[in-house]
Design a protein around this motif. Sequence first.
Motif, PDB file in Angstrom:
ATOM      1  N   TRP A  35     -40.555 -56.358 -12.123  1.00  0.00           N
ATOM      2  CA  TRP A  35     -40.449 -57.628 -12.846  1.00  0.00           C
ATOM      3  C   TRP A  35     -39.072 -58.268 -12.739  1.00  0.00           C
ATOM      4  N   TYR A  37     -35.580 -57.652 -14.230  1.00  0.00           N
ATOM      5  CA  TYR A  37     -35.021 -58.024 -15.531  1.00  0.00           C
ATOM      6  C   TYR A  37     -33.879 -59.028 -15.399  1.00  0.00           C
ATOM      7  N   LEU A  40     -35.268 -62.517 -15.014  1.00  0.00           N
ATOM      8  CA  LEU A  40     -35.864 -62.981 -16.265  1.00  0.00           C
ATOM      9  C   LEU A  40     -34.777 -63.334 -17.281  1.00  0.00           C
ATOM     10  N   ASP A  43     -33.189 -66.672 -16.423  1.00  0.00           N
ATOM     11  CA  ASP A  43     -34.073 -67.788 -16.769  1.00  0.00           C
ATOM     12  C   ASP A  43     -34.049 -68.067 -18.269  1.00  0.00           C
ATOM     13  N   ARG A  44     -34.137 -67.011 -19.071  1.00  0.00           N
ATOM     14  CA  ARG A  44     -34.178 -67.206 -20.529  1.00  0.00           C
ATOM     15  C   ARG A  44     -32.830 -67.730 -21.035  1.00  0.00           C
ATOM     16  N   GLU A 257     -41.734 -58.609 -24.246  1.00  0.00           N
ATOM     17  CA  GLU A 257     -41.272 -59.929 -24.639  1.00  0.00           C
ATOM     18  C   GLU A 257     -42.082 -60.362 -25.849  1.00  0.00           C
TER      19      GLU A 257
END
Length: 265
Positions: A35, A37, A40, A43-44, A257
Amino acid sequence: MGTFEELVAEGEAVPTEGWDFTWFTGRATEQRPSWGYAGLLADRMADATAALDLQTGGGEVLAAVPVAPPVLAATEAWPPNLAIARANLAGFGATVVEAEVTDDLPFPDGAFDLVVSRHPVATRWDEVHRVLRPGGRYLSQQVGSGSVRELTEFMMGPSPAPLHPVAPPPTTTYAGALPIDAVTAAELAGLTVVDVRQEALRMEFHDLAAVVHFLRKVVWIVPGFTVDAYRERLATLHAFMERHGPFVAHSQRYLVEAVRRTPAA
């Protein structure tokens, strides 16, 4: 490969501060979760206005994001890591505070729209819920049950005892928890879990120095590890790697999440 004593000495000499594993290059390998991390997280962070990184270590992972929100904070429990994290995150103007892993967080209610954590020792889901704004998001990559079990059992022998034999509060989970337990605790605390993924990842240790340093750095794999206490097992492991190559183990990782429910929900 060096002698047993040379490799032990080398593994004992490497500093353990921070959460940087680049020393292991060429000496140990670990597959990365599919995935991604770091991607991610980037992006967040790019979409957040106020973010908190729990148990940041030396801040190495957080410092790698391309864009940080206007308000950025982090917590860390181990004093030697605090100075490293403050230096690594200074470019973002981040506030790094000392906080034990199971303490109440030193931030007001609803202070953040994003909370993140990579490999936390413990997760206080009730505190994550409290500091998130309604609709705010929590993203975490966690250490799953039985991670690096092969090395633990080689060093200590098979044991059915759980990592944390005393039952934690219902909204607290620890490293080594099952994903289902994390989801249960998160939702009990008032969060809605929107994504859960789990993978077992191959690890290879190519020499004894890597094993010694790993056990000194990741202290929950063999609690109370010292070279003197485990010298005989280390010698056996060294002889095995000389004859047969890398020692293979598997790390367990899961991604979770969750979103704080809005009042309407």
